[in-house]
Scaffold this active site. Structure first.
Site, PDB file in Angstrom:
ATOM      1  N   GLU A 173       9.547  16.341  15.212  1.00 45.15           N
ATOM      2  CA  GLU A 173       9.952  16.103  13.817  1.00 45.15           C
ATOM      3  C   GLU A 173       9.219  17.107  12.918  1.00 45.15           C
ATOM      4  O   GLU A 173       7.998  17.067  12.810  1.00 45.15           O
ATOM      5  CB  GLU A 173       9.604  14.666  13.403  1.00 45.15           C
ATOM      6  CG  GLU A 173      10.079  14.345  12.012  1.00 45.15           C
ATOM      7  CD  GLU A 173       9.728  12.925  11.565  1.00 45.15           C
ATOM      8  OE1 GLU A 173       8.567  12.522  11.701  1.00 45.15           O
ATOM      9  OE2 GLU A 173      10.640  12.238  11.060  1.00 45.15           O
TER      10      GLU A 173
ATOM     11  N   LYS B 169       0.841  -1.193   0.000  1.00 44.55           N
ATOM     12  CA  LYS B 169       0.000   0.000   0.000  1.00 44.55           C
ATOM     13  C   LYS B 169       0.875   1.241   0.000  1.00 44.55           C
ATOM     14  O   LYS B 169       1.491   1.587   1.003  1.00 44.55           O
ATOM     15  CB  LYS B 169      -0.932   0.073   1.215  1.00 44.55           C
ATOM     16  CG  LYS B 169      -2.005   1.134   0.987  1.00 44.55           C
ATOM     17  CD  LYS B 169      -2.622   1.680   2.257  1.00 44.55           C
ATOM     18  CE  LYS B 169      -1.994   2.939   2.755  1.00 44.55           C
ATOM     19  NZ  LYS B 169      -1.976   4.084   1.843  1.00 44.55           N
TER      20      LYS B 169
ATOM     21  N   CYS C 290      13.379  10.827   7.080  1.00 45.23           N
ATOM     22  CA  CYS C 290      13.338  10.409   8.487  1.00 45.23           C
ATOM     23  C   CYS C 290      14.699  10.602   9.149  1.00 45.23           C
ATOM     24  O   CYS C 290      14.786  10.885  10.337  1.00 45.23           O
ATOM     25  CB  CYS C 290      12.905   8.955   8.580  1.00 45.23           C
ATOM     26  SG  CYS C 290      13.893   7.868   7.541  1.00 45.23           S
TER      27      CYS C 290
ATOM     28  N   GLU D  89       9.372   1.255  11.073  1.00 46.02           N
ATOM     29  CA  GLU D  89      10.429   2.258  10.869  1.00 46.02           C
ATOM     30  C   GLU D  89       9.746   3.612  10.939  1.00 46.02           C
ATOM     31  O   GLU D  89       8.959   3.969  10.053  1.00 46.02           O
ATOM     32  CB  GLU D  89      11.112   2.032   9.523  1.00 46.02           C
ATOM     33  CG  GLU D  89      11.815   0.681   9.463  1.00 46.02           C
ATOM     34  CD  GLU D  89      12.631   0.467   8.186  1.00 46.02           C
ATOM     35  OE1 GLU D  89      12.406   1.166   7.197  1.00 46.02           O
ATOM     36  OE2 GLU D  89      13.493  -0.424   8.216  1.00 46.02           O
TER      37      GLU D  89
HETATM   38  P1  NAD Z   1       2.165   8.355   7.661  1.00 45.74           P
HETATM   39  O1  NAD Z   1       2.356   7.580   8.908  1.00 45.74           O
HETATM   40  O2  NAD Z   1       1.179   9.452   7.659  1.00 45.74           O
HETATM   41  O3  NAD Z   1       1.723   7.398   6.471  1.00 45.74           O
HETATM   42  C1  NAD Z   1       2.504   6.307   6.064  1.00 45.74           C
HETATM   43  C2  NAD Z   1       1.605   5.262   5.441  1.00 45.74           C
HETATM   44  O4  NAD Z   1       0.719   4.732   6.414  1.00 45.74           O
HETATM   45  C3  NAD Z   1       0.716   5.769   4.313  1.00 45.74           C
HETATM   46  O5  NAD Z   1       0.670   4.785   3.302  1.00 45.74           O
HETATM   47  C4  NAD Z   1      -0.625   5.932   5.006  1.00 45.74           C
HETATM   48  O6  NAD Z   1      -1.724   5.858   4.130  1.00 45.74           O
HETATM   49  C5  NAD Z   1      -0.614   4.771   5.963  1.00 45.74           C
HETATM   50  N1  NAD Z   1      -1.475   4.898   7.148  1.00 45.74           N
HETATM   51  C6  NAD Z   1      -1.821   6.025   7.813  1.00 45.74           C
HETATM   52  N2  NAD Z   1      -2.594   5.719   8.883  1.00 45.74           N
HETATM   53  C7  NAD Z   1      -2.748   4.363   8.890  1.00 45.74           C
HETATM   54  C8  NAD Z   1      -3.426   3.438   9.737  1.00 45.74           C
HETATM   55  N3  NAD Z   1      -4.124   3.836  10.811  1.00 45.74           N
HETATM   56  N4  NAD Z   1      -3.346   2.128   9.448  1.00 45.74           N
HETATM   57  C9  NAD Z   1      -2.628   1.696   8.388  1.00 45.74           C
HETATM   58  N5  NAD Z   1      -1.981   2.530   7.540  1.00 45.74           N
HETATM   59  C10 NAD Z   1      -2.021   3.846   7.795  1.00 45.74           C
HETATM   60  O7  NAD Z   1       3.602   8.865   7.246  1.00 45.74           O
HETATM   61  P2  NAD Z   1       3.988   9.855   6.033  1.00 45.74           P
HETATM   62  O8  NAD Z   1       3.530  11.224   6.359  1.00 45.74           O
HETATM   63  O9  NAD Z   1       3.560   9.231   4.750  1.00 45.74           O
HETATM   64  O10 NAD Z   1       5.572   9.766   6.073  1.00 45.74           O
HETATM   65  C11 NAD Z   1       6.372  10.582   6.842  1.00 45.74           C
HETATM   66  C12 NAD Z   1       6.815   9.886   8.105  1.00 45.74           C
HETATM   67  O11 NAD Z   1       7.521   8.676   7.782  1.00 45.74           O
HETATM   68  C13 NAD Z   1       7.794  10.685   8.938  1.00 45.74           C
HETATM   69  O12 NAD Z   1       7.455  10.600  10.287  1.00 45.74           O
HETATM   70  C14 NAD Z   1       9.127   9.995   8.688  1.00 45.74           C
HETATM   71  O13 NAD Z   1      10.085  10.181   9.685  1.00 45.74           O
HETATM   72  C15 NAD Z   1       8.715   8.588   8.560  1.00 45.74           C
HETATM   73  N6  NAD Z   1       9.736   7.823   7.858  1.00 45.74           N
HETATM   74  C16 NAD Z   1      10.504   6.936   8.574  1.00 45.74           C
HETATM   75  C17 NAD Z   1      11.506   6.208   7.947  1.00 45.74           C
HETATM   76  C18 NAD Z   1      12.340   5.225   8.700  1.00 45.74           C
HETATM   77  O14 NAD Z   1      12.986   4.399   8.060  1.00 45.74           O
HETATM   78  N7  NAD Z   1      12.379   5.251  10.017  1.00 45.74           N
HETATM   79  C19 NAD Z   1      11.728   6.388   6.589  1.00 45.74           C
HETATM   80  C20 NAD Z   1      10.940   7.301   5.888  1.00 45.74           C
HETATM   81  C21 NAD Z   1       9.940   8.002   6.545  1.00 45.74           C
END
Ligand code: NAD
Length: 478
Positions: A379, A175, A285, A251
């Site tokens: 963040e 997804k 991230c 992650e």
């Molecule tokens: P997000 O958590 O808003 O969304 C990520 C994914 O999760 C999307 O596909 C979203 O549709 C889905 N999602 C949202 N709520 C959900 C739920 N309740 N159940 C299942 N799926 C759900 O994150 P974002 O805004 O897309 O990405 C940015 C974040 O990702 C930042 O916090 C960043 O630090 C983190 N990030 C971490 C790493 C790492 O390796 N640690 C790498 C890249 C990004």
């Protein structure tokens, strides 16, 4: 308008109810693609396809080498279609083409090739026993994997999860984030062309809560959930997964500390500190968003860092000269811009940068913030770095460890013992000394504290995406 469907059971399909959404190009600030908008019913359909392909299809039963050959073919196709894939991510979320084409797509191919090969040399472990028995580990595929990814490295992150899952014989429902859906459908189209059997890699588009994302995490038919995204989302996913005791790999967010000691090579520290916070407009991230500088070099470092930040080229992300594009969406742009007001309310000052045209934020350096200020603790996920002075090593380590996150840290020094000492004292998943973002895919990747649960990479991915089984045999006397 281009159009991207779900890919389920080897077919590109619309949603059951025909619903779609528009993906917005954040530079043009208009919709550029129509995307199938999935519902929980579509998520269930994708899981059923993955389940059938796992339970009855050939994929889990192929040898590691046979699966590896198909993954290498997919990597070839990723490389052959690099411009289309890179342009899809750049159009969806505004990352400069020099990064999507120069880094993300090559790394996506590398992810596929690495796990294809690594699985073939890490599948064996045997323990001859002194009792006349022989034990070994059998790495069985875990089953159906739900891979939920964010928008900041769409294709790269998708392959980081899909490649090890497939190499170890699982089937996958991917997804992508709703802000960056296109490259996932492109990847699934290429996977079919590479010879991946139907149902082995499925893609379903949609939102998180109440939608496709939540349905995947609640499904009793899913055997592993691998998620990258925000810490708050990670908590929601953990709770959903607990109901079925589905193992999760998370992650999550970060607030990377970047420690510049006064004995460092300043050129190198400036170069990497710029890359660490302004690549992908800080929507990383691992971004080095807290810059701790030892007082003896503060003035020199800040002057050179500021000059370098001001030289960065902001503009149309599709132009090769552009170094910073827009932020990924209007909503995200407003969130990051809001942090500049929050910083000011906390008594900090914008030294250079601020809001730019459209949905851009100029490379922004904030000074005068305290360790407890929200701009230091939270963040921001934008091109905004807070610079804080320190006097000695102990103080730097204590400050670096003083946020809820623990994803990564950087340090710049010429003192080898200090580099080891500080690396050991930092509560993070990755430490980079005199560099940034250099990855060996065999090494563990993940976060401490609120930055994650578990590790991926190399044998860490193997252990998550398999069900390691102990097989013990008695060797009978003749
Ligand atoms: P997000 O958590 O808003 O969304 C990520 C994914 O999760 C999307 O596909 C979203 O549709 C889905 N999602 C949202 N709520 C959900 C739920 N309740 N159940 C299942 N799926 C759900 O994150 P974002 O805004 O897309 O990405 C940015 C974040 O990702 C930042 O916090 C960043 O630090 C983190 N990030 C971490 C790493 C790492 O390796 N640690 C790498 C890249 C990004």
């Amino acid at each position: 308008m281009e159009s991207f469907g779900h890919v389920i059971g080897g077919e590109e399909v619309e949603s059951r109810d025909g619903a779609t959404f528009e993906s917005v190009d954040p530079w043009e600030r208009t919709g550029w693609a129509t995307v199938a908008l999935g519902s929980p019913a579509d998520a269930d359909r994708a899981v059923a396809a993955a389940r059938a392909a796992f339970d009855n299809g050939p994929w889990p039963r192929l040898s590691l080498a046979e699966r590896g050959r198909i993954l290498h073919r997919l990597a070839d196709l990723v490389e052959a279609n690099a411009v289309e894939l890179a342009t899809a991510d750049t159009t969806d979320m505004g990352k400069p083409i020099r990064e999507t084409l120069g880094h993300d797509v090559p790394r996506a191919a590398q992810n596929l090739r690495f796990f294809a090969d690594h699985s073939t040399v890490t599948a064996a472990e045997s323990f001859p026993m002194a009792t006349g028995h022989h034990a070994y580990t059998q790495y069985d595929p875990a089953g159906v994997v739900a891979a939920i990814v964010p928008w900041n490295f769409p294709l790269m992150m998708a392959t980081w999860k899909v490649a090890p899952a497939l190499a170890w014989g699982n089937t996958v429902v991917l997804k992508p984030a709703e802000q960056s859906p296109a490259s996932a459908t492109l990847l699934a189209r290429l996977a079919l062309a590479a010879g991946l059997p139907p149902g082995v890699l499925n893609v379903v588009h949609g939102y998180g809560p109440g939608s496709v994302g939540q349905a995947l995490t609640e499904s009793p038919q899913v055997d592993r959930i691998t998620f990258t995204g925000e810490t708050t989302t990670g908590r929601a996913i953990s709770r959903a997964a607990a109901e079925n005791l589905t193992p999760v790999s998370l992650e999550l967010g970060g607030k990377g500390a970047n420690i510049v000691f006064d004995d460092c090579d300043i050129d190198r520290a400036v170069h990497w500190s710029i890359r660490a916070i302004f690549s992908n407009s800080g929507q990383v991230c691992l971004a080095g968003s807290r810059l701790y500088v030892q007082r003896g070099v503060l003035d020199t470092f800040l002057r050179r860092f500021t000059e370098a930040a001001q030289r960065l080229v902001i503009g149309n992300p599709k132009e090769r000269s552009t170094e910073l594009g827009p932020l990924s969406s209007e909503e995200h742009f407003r969130k990051v811009a809001g942090y500049l007001d929050i910083a000011a309310a906390d008594g900090a000052r914008v030294h250079t940068g601020g809001v730019g045209d459209g949905w851009t934020i100029r490379p922004t350096i904030v000074v005068g913030a305290g360790q407890r200020a929200r701009i230091t603790q939270e963040e921001v996920f934008g091109p905004v770095v807070v610079v804080l002075p320190f006097d000695d090593e102990q103080e730097a380590v204590a400050a670096a460890n003083d946020t809820p996150y623990g994803l990564n840290a950087m340090l710049f020094t010429r003192d080898l013992s200090r580099a080891h000492r500080v690396s050991r004292a930092l509560r993070v998943g990755t430490v980079w000394t005199n560099c940034f973002f250099v990855r060996d895919l065999r090494a563990p990747f993940g976060g401490a504290k609120n930055s994650g649960v578990g590790r991926e990479g190399g044998v860490f991915s193997r252990d998550f995406f398999t069900e390691p089984k102990a097989v013990v045999m008695e060797i009978a006397d003749a």
